[in-house]
Design a protein around this motif. Structure first.
Motif, mmCIF file in Angstrom:
data_model
loop_
_atom_site.group_PDB
_atom_site.id
_atom_site.type_symbol
_atom_site.label_atom_id
_atom_site.label_comp_id
_atom_site.label_asym_id
_atom_site.label_seq_id
_atom_site.Cartn_x
_atom_site.Cartn_y
_atom_site.Cartn_z
ATOM 1 N N LEU A 137 0.767 -0.899 -0.060
ATOM 2 C CA LEU A 137 -0.164 0.564 -0.298
ATOM 3 C C LEU A 137 0.471 1.543 0.293
ATOM 4 O O LEU A 137 0.442 2.694 -0.763
ATOM 5 C CB LEU A 137 -1.388 0.053 1.230
ATOM 6 N N VAL A 138 2.243 1.483 0.085
ATOM 7 C CA VAL A 138 2.993 2.586 0.864
ATOM 8 C C VAL A 138 3.410 2.717 -0.485
ATOM 9 O O VAL A 138 3.159 3.921 -1.056
ATOM 10 C CB VAL A 138 3.833 2.004 1.737
ATOM 11 N N ARG A 139 3.590 1.497 -1.257
ATOM 12 C CA ARG A 139 4.113 1.877 -2.534
ATOM 13 C C ARG A 139 3.449 2.590 -3.922
ATOM 14 O O ARG A 139 3.751 2.752 -4.318
ATOM 15 C CB ARG A 139 5.024 0.335 -3.268
ATOM 16 N N ARG A 140 1.925 1.612 -3.610
ATOM 17 C CA ARG A 140 1.650 2.070 -4.512
ATOM 18 C C ARG A 140 0.941 3.593 -4.999
ATOM 19 O O ARG A 140 0.474 4.571 -5.239
ATOM 20 C CB ARG A 140 0.054 1.144 -4.345
ATOM 21 N N THR A 141 1.579 3.954 -3.224
ATOM 22 C CA THR A 141 0.371 5.027 -2.824
ATOM 23 C C THR A 141 1.302 6.108 -2.725
ATOM 24 O O THR A 141 1.152 7.283 -3.691
ATOM 25 C CB THR A 141 0.199 5.832 -1.555
ATOM 26 N N LEU A 142 2.868 6.038 -3.517
ATOM 27 C CA LEU A 142 3.558 6.664 -3.220
ATOM 28 C C LEU A 142 3.803 6.879 -5.113
ATOM 29 O O LEU A 142 3.901 7.627 -5.187
ATOM 30 C CB LEU A 142 4.913 5.750 -3.190
ATOM 31 N N GLU A 143 3.950 5.453 -5.738
ATOM 32 C CA GLU A 143 3.359 6.120 -6.900
ATOM 33 C C GLU A 143 1.957 6.959 -7.473
ATOM 34 O O GLU A 143 2.304 7.134 -8.884
ATOM 35 C CB GLU A 143 3.147 4.212 -8.246
ATOM 36 N N PHE A 144 1.029 6.428 -6.388
ATOM 37 C CA PHE A 144 -0.141 7.434 -7.079
ATOM 38 C C PHE A 144 -0.012 9.001 -6.590
ATOM 39 O O PHE A 144 -0.521 9.987 -8.083
ATOM 40 C CB PHE A 144 -1.298 6.630 -6.085
ATOM 41 N N SER A 145 1.096 9.338 -5.612
ATOM 42 C CA SER A 145 1.106 10.634 -5.112
ATOM 43 C C SER A 145 2.529 10.927 -6.717
ATOM 44 O O SER A 145 3.220 12.214 -6.291
ATOM 45 C CB SER A 145 1.888 10.460 -3.908
ATOM 46 N N GLY A 146 2.749 10.209 -7.580
ATOM 47 C CA GLY A 146 3.918 10.726 -8.666
ATOM 48 C C GLY A 146 5.438 10.258 -8.698
ATOM 49 O O GLY A 146 5.909 10.786 -9.100
#
Ligand code: AMP
Ligand code: ZN
Length: 499
Positions: free
Chosen positions: A52-61
């Motif tokens: 989830l942390v990885r996906r959120t970081l990617e979502f944030s660009g």
């Protein structure tokens, strides 16, 4: 970029700002599994949290480099290899494969690098040599090499950055060779364990004699080798704060003199029916146990993602049954939306519902407030169901809603297949993967069947462009090209062509 995360180092929620001066690249290390058995549901809580942390970081660009090691040499492993009369690689290989299969079943993104400790022995030895040269490590009479907490502190370094430690009440200066020593003792810990008869043929030559590394030094050596001496994020379950992570900081900062990690993130533990999991209590579950009871990886993932990562989570089989019902609501809504798609609708450019995306983004970027995120999702689904029950719901509205779901799902990772009816699929004007976009056209087309891997890279690129992360978008374009496809941007969306 507005991401905020709780940093164990500062004991506060902080704005996330990567070390990269360009503000794009992020290095993230998560302590991986010790492959001596199948991972249990508690372990999975931590690994799904890391995903989830990885996906959120990617979502944030951000352009994330995700590293998760495989601990394939450690006390428990050696004991089991001996008991099972097998070889190290054969034994750990079996559980490593099972772990990676389960990781996939839970729809966790594969880490970019998965270093095995046994393949980094040279780096581990070099790190120990550095610590000896700096006077912080010493070889004891038993032949093992220990880290001296007293010498480290004597150099002005702080041992106890993650947890405040009271050295007067603790037995500092004692030595422990076990990887699993009591947490209350601050003792010199083993970096290199000299070979003993019980090790059998599991040992490596080194300048300090035959032996094997301690668990803590493995993570310091692997993380710094792959991500550099200083990197952004280090994750693990809360039990790893001390001594494992504290020792990682001491070894790394002791050797380099540089700050090791900027943000330390720890996930709280999982209990089962209110109790610590144990085989004797009959409340010990692996993912396989739950699959055998008829639950899916998606259901387990969903349940694990319903609680905030810093709260202890009480896992129950009733909760898992509830997850099945919640997911059925989402699936039913998506299936209904697909029925609204018109087979011959003109090619149009779709943006997801920006208001929903923004509300979701604000929640996930607020230290991963998943409760708020699910609130946004289920409220949106309720409204959609209401709108679809009215007569004038259009194909275009359905397309927008599907694009919205695909965008949210970049973070949630539930990965429902949104199937268009056959007649739509046969149509060359079909929308093959409507994806994210807060601003950028989100439509992927291609003359022939586009492999899933290419579609995924194209979706990631759209996401990167939306986040104005053009450098990463260019990297993805090159990756797509290296796999034999070209991307063409147009005001209507993107087109993928075979080279
Ligand atoms: P291990 O394979 O024992 O090294 O553990 C892998 C990861 O699972 C570590 O980050 C641990 O902190 C985490 N972990 C172990 N038990 C639990 C639990 N009951 N709940 C959440 N995480 C756990
Ligand atoms: Zn570690």
């Amino acid at each position: 970029m507005d991401l905020k995360l709780f940093n164990t180092l500062s004991r506060s929620v902080q704005e996330f700002a990567p070390l990269d001066p360009a503000g794009k690249k992020v290095g993230m290390y998560c302590c991986g599994p010790t492959v001596y058995d199948f991972a249990h549901i508690g372990n999975w809580r931590t690994f799904v949290f890391a995903d989830l942390v990885r996906r959120t970081l990617e979502f944030s660009g951000y352009d994330v480099r995700h590293v998760m090691n495989i601990t394939d040499i450690e006390d428990k492993i050696i004991k089991r290899v001996r008991e099972n009369k097998t070889t190290l690689r054969e034994f750990t290989g079996k559980f490593e494969t099972a772990f990676l299969d389960d990781l996939k079943a839970l729809n966790c993104k594969e880490p970019h690098v998965q270093p095995r400790a046994t393949e980094y022995i040279a780096e581990i030895i070099a790190l120990i040599e550095k610590l000896i040269a700096r006077g912080i490590a010493y070889q004891a009479g038993d032949g093992s090499v220990y880290f001296s907490i007293e010498k480290y502190r004597g150099c002005g370094c702080n041992y106890g950055q993650l947890l405040k430690l009271n050295f007067d009440e603790m037995r500092a200066g004692e030595r422990v060779s076990s990887d699993e020593y009591e947490k209350e003792s601050v003792a010199d810990f083993a970096l290199w364990k000299t070979r003993v008869p019980d090790d059998g043929d599991i040992f490596w030559p080194s300048p300090f004699g035959e032996g094997r590394p301690g668990w803590h030094i493995e993570c310091s050596a692997m993380s710094m080798k792959v991500l550099g001496e200083s990197f952004d994020l280090h994750l693990g379950g809360e039990d790893l704060k001390f001594p494992h992570h504290e020792d990682e900081i001491a070894q790394s900062e002791g050797a380099t003199g540089k700050p090791f990690v900027k943000y330390w993130l720890h996930g709280a533990h999982l209990l089962v029916e209110g109790k610590k999991m144990s085989k004797s209590l009959g409340n010990f579950f692996t993912l396989r146990d739950l699959q055998a009871k008829g639950f899916t990886g998606r259901e387990v993932r969903y349940l694990l993602l319903t609680a905030h990562y810093r709260e202890t989570f009480n896992f129950t089989l009733d909760g898992l049954a509830g997850a099945k019902t919640a997911l059925a609501r989402i699936k039913e809504c998506l299936e209904k939306l697909v029925e609204f798609l018109e087979p011959n609708s003109p090619r149009i450019t779709v943006d997801p519902d920006i208001e929903i995306i923004n509300r979701f983004k604000a929640a996930i970027e607020d230290d991963l407030n998943v409760s708020k995120c699910w609130g946004v999702v289920f409220e949106w689904i309720r409204d959609l169901n209401r709108s679809m029950s009215q007569k004038n719901f259009s194909s275009n509205q359905a397309i927008i809603a599907i694009a919205t779901w695909k965008t949210l799902d970049l973070v949630l990772g539930l990965d429902f297949e949104v199937k268009a009816p056959a007649r739509v699929r046969d149509n060359t004007t079909e929308m093959r993967g409507v994806v994210p976009a807060t601003g950028f056209a989100a439509k992927i087309e291609g003359e022939e069947e586009i492999p899933k891997e290419i579609q995924k890279l194209a979706m990631d690129r759209i996401q990167a462009k939306n986040a104005k992360n053009f450098q990463y978008a260019d990297i993805l374009r090159e990756q797509i090209r290296s796999k034999g496809w070209v991307i063409e941007d147009s005001p209507k969306g993107i087109k993928l062509k075979k080279l």
